[in-house]
Design a protein around this motif. Structure first.
Motif, PDB file in Angstrom:
ATOM      1  N   TYR A 338      35.335  40.781  36.616  1.00  0.00           N
ATOM      2  CA  TYR A 338      36.062  40.904  37.876  1.00  0.00           C
ATOM      3  C   TYR A 338      37.546  40.640  37.647  1.00  0.00           C
ATOM      4  CZ  TYR A 338      31.358  40.298  39.901  1.00  0.00           C
ATOM      5  OH  TYR A 338      30.030  40.417  40.204  1.00  0.00           O
ATOM      6  N   GLU A 342      42.736  41.511  41.596  1.00  0.00           N
ATOM      7  CA  GLU A 342      42.200  42.491  42.538  1.00  0.00           C
ATOM      8  C   GLU A 342      40.897  42.055  43.204  1.00  0.00           C
ATOM      9  OE1 GLU A 342      41.885  46.244  40.620  1.00  0.00           O
ATOM     10  OE2 GLU A 342      43.964  46.269  39.943  1.00  0.00           O
ATOM     11  N   LYS A 343      40.191  41.116  42.608  1.00  0.00           N
ATOM     12  CA  LYS A 343      38.901  40.681  43.164  1.00  0.00           C
ATOM     13  C   LYS A 343      38.853  39.186  43.456  1.00  0.00           C
ATOM     14  CE  LYS A 343      36.364  44.496  43.207  1.00  0.00           C
ATOM     15  NZ  LYS A 343      35.762  45.040  44.443  1.00  0.00           N
ATOM     16  N   THR A 347      39.465  37.528  47.285  1.00  0.00           N
ATOM     17  CA  THR A 347      38.230  37.029  47.901  1.00  0.00           C
ATOM     18  C   THR A 347      38.335  35.541  48.188  1.00  0.00           C
ATOM     19  OG1 THR A 347      36.943  38.706  46.720  1.00  0.00           O
ATOM     20  CG2 THR A 347      35.733  36.843  47.640  1.00  0.00           C
ATOM     21  N   SER A 372      34.328  44.091  47.915  1.00  0.00           N
ATOM     22  CA  SER A 372      35.625  44.387  48.532  1.00  0.00           C
ATOM     23  C   SER A 372      35.801  43.574  49.809  1.00  0.00           C
ATOM     24  CB  SER A 372      35.716  45.882  48.858  1.00  0.00           C
ATOM     25  OG  SER A 372      36.785  46.144  49.743  1.00  0.00           O
ATOM     26  N   GLU A 374      37.854  44.250  52.313  1.00  0.00           N
ATOM     27  CA  GLU A 374      37.961  45.155  53.463  1.00  0.00           C
ATOM     28  C   GLU A 374      36.654  45.878  53.756  1.00  0.00           C
ATOM     29  OE1 GLU A 374      40.503  45.352  55.487  1.00  0.00           O
ATOM     30  OE2 GLU A 374      41.647  43.896  54.303  1.00  0.00           O
ATOM     31  N   SER A 376      33.453  45.130  52.587  1.00  0.00           N
ATOM     32  CA  SER A 376      32.201  44.366  52.633  1.00  0.00           C
ATOM     33  C   SER A 376      32.303  43.042  53.375  1.00  0.00           C
ATOM     34  CB  SER A 376      31.713  44.110  51.195  1.00  0.00           C
ATOM     35  OG  SER A 376      31.450  45.319  50.518  1.00  0.00           O
TER      36      SER A 376
END
Length: 487
Positions: A338, A342-343, A347, A372, A374, A376
């Motif tokens: 990950y 970006e992750k 999160t 994601s 946005e 999920s």
């Protein structure tokens, strides 16, 4: 661009991955650079520019039509080479991957046509493909059909290799075995394959088939990672396989591991693989569970130490203890893949913004951090907010059962919510027991609740679902007996 030409001894080859069997309008852009020994003259693609083929303007139906044209050209070519029509038709069923290769040939030769979305004519397709197929016959002679069938696996040419007395290194290319032992092994392999004629495949391909890896799977691995076709059996693949078996990994699991991460077989045991495992053990990976860790995510052992350390440092930054970090790496080794920026970081910030301790979610349900924000996470939060819950309720649910964020709103949360409304429980019951959404609606929730309803007693939601069958019916029997005694 000069495409799909014959290469001489010292050429460096750029392998273009073939398109998938379902032709689409995406660009075929994957390339991998390899060097091959002098006697291995192959038909691939030489690229002299980085420009890619764009199919964005071409309707998918036209690409499908062109693929059928390419198949027709190949079938006609086979019959012209002396193969009867029935045999050619049967052989075509095994040549889908090579047809994809021919499509890439068309997309390269007629690049300018695709830029304007122009459909190729039948003569244009034939003019591009027939001379190219003639080159295959000239290069491979009587073996050209086998070359097409096993594409992109190269066929071992024993005599040629022996006459040229190649000195292949275990560190660079596969060692071509020409001994009587290999011939006998290839012969027995051929007999085991329903007595069909099988060309001399590279030793490592035969070895992998003996491990239970299907030939079509091997082809797909090579298509995605061309370097695998030239890995040495004795120098690379076999030592890694035996090492994995020694760790306790089942022989039946080896094909799946290689399919997931063929690069693993190209790593030196002494210089990379074992030191990386020791490094990860220092970071907290449970050395007793390596078999499970590698099966779950074999790519873990192919990451650089700087990448591994960077992810672990971020976990510490989130607030995880060294013990929790070790558990996360052992239970969810894919966390290493990950992206931090970006992750993981977005999160973490999102959970923090709704009042959830991200370290708690990470330690219990690390898989959620691969989703994601946005697409999920926010939809799940919005779903419960729309059902009348406060953000503090949602935060409590997430802390107790972070996996709730991995469920689809439409396919999971909504139907289970609608059934929950018929169960006559207060909404607070879901805050106490959000694990409700992790059980099967048809096989667990409805079945158990109907039994409870018919008995005329009342159980807490977690008692209805979380108990084993034996404990559930024991509890239900006690409740019914107590009810009858009070009646």
């Amino acid at each position: 661009m000069k495409a799909f030409t014959l290469f001489g001894p010292s050429d460096t080859i750029l392998l273009f991955a073939a398109a998938s069997s379902s032709v689409s309008s995406r660009c075929y852009g994957f390339r991998s650079q390899l060097s091959f020994p002098q006697t291995q003259r192959l038909l691939f693609c030489r690229a002299e520019t980085d420009a890619s083929v764009s199919l964005v303007n071409v309707p998918p139906n036209l690409l499908l039509a062109e693929r059928e044209e390419a198949k027709a050209v190949l079938r006609m070519f086979l019959t012209n080479q002396g193969m009867n029509r029935l045999t050619a038709a049967r052989k075509m069923k095994k040549l889908d991957r090579f047809v994809d290769h021919l499509m890439l040939r068309l997309h390269t030769v007629y690049k300018t046509r695709y830029l304007v979305g122009r459909e190729l004519t039948t003569p244009e397709i034939r003019d591009a493909l027939i001379p190219y197929l003639d080159e295959f016959v000239e290069e491979h002679g009587d073996n050209f059909v086998e070359v097409l069938e096993y594409f992109p696996i190269p066929i071992v040419k024993d005599k040629t290799v022996q006459e040229n007395n190649i000195n292949t290194s275990d560190d660079d290319n596969y060692v071509v075995e020409t001994s009587e032992e290999f011939v006998q092994k290839a012969t027995s392999h051929s007999r085991a394959s329903n007595n069909t004629e099988t060309p001399n495949l590279p030793p490592h391909v035969v070895y992998l088939e003996e491990l239970g890896m299907e030939l079509e799977v091997i082809k797909e691995v090579i298509r995605k990672f061309p370097a695998f076709a030239y890995y040495s059996l004795e120098g690379k693949i076999k030592p890694v396989v035996e090492f994995l078996l020694d760790l306790g990994i089942s022989k039946s699991d080896i094909p799946a591991i290689i399919t997931k991460r063929p690069q693993l077989c190209g790593i030196s045991l002494t210089e990379n693989l074992i030191p990386t495992m020791a490094f990860l053990e220092d970071l907290g990976v449970d050395k007793k569970k390596w078999a499970k860790v590698i099966y779950r995510f074999p790519a873990l052992l192919t990451y650089s130490r700087s990448k591994l350390q960077a992810t672990v440092d971020f976990l510490y930054e989130m607030g995880l203890s060294p013990q929790d970090v070790g558990k996360v790496l052992t239970r969810c080794p894919s966390i290493i893949s990950y992206s931090i920026d970006e992750k993981l970081r977005p999160t973490s910030h999102y959970f923090d913004s709704i009042g959830v301790n991200p370290a708690v979610v990470m330690s219990r349900y690390p898989q959620v951090f691969g989703l994601s924000v946005e697409a999920s996470l926010k939809p799940v939060t919005d779903f419960f907010m729309q059902k009348g819950y406060h953000v503090a309720d949602v935060a409590l649910m997430a802390s107790r059962y972070g996996a709730i964020y991995s469920f689809s709103v439409e396919d999971n949360l909504l139907p289970k919510w609608e059934y929950f409304l018929s169960m006559e429980y207060p909404k607070t019951e879901l805050v106490k027991f959000p694990q409700y959404f992790g059980y099967s609606l048809e096989e667990r929730i409805k079945v158990r609740y109907e039994v409870v309803k018919e008995s005329g007693v009342r159980l807490l939601l977690n008692q209805v679902l979380s108990l084993s069958d034996e404990d559930f019916y024991k509890l239900l029997k006690r409740k019914v007996k107590k009810k009858n005694a009070c009646a």
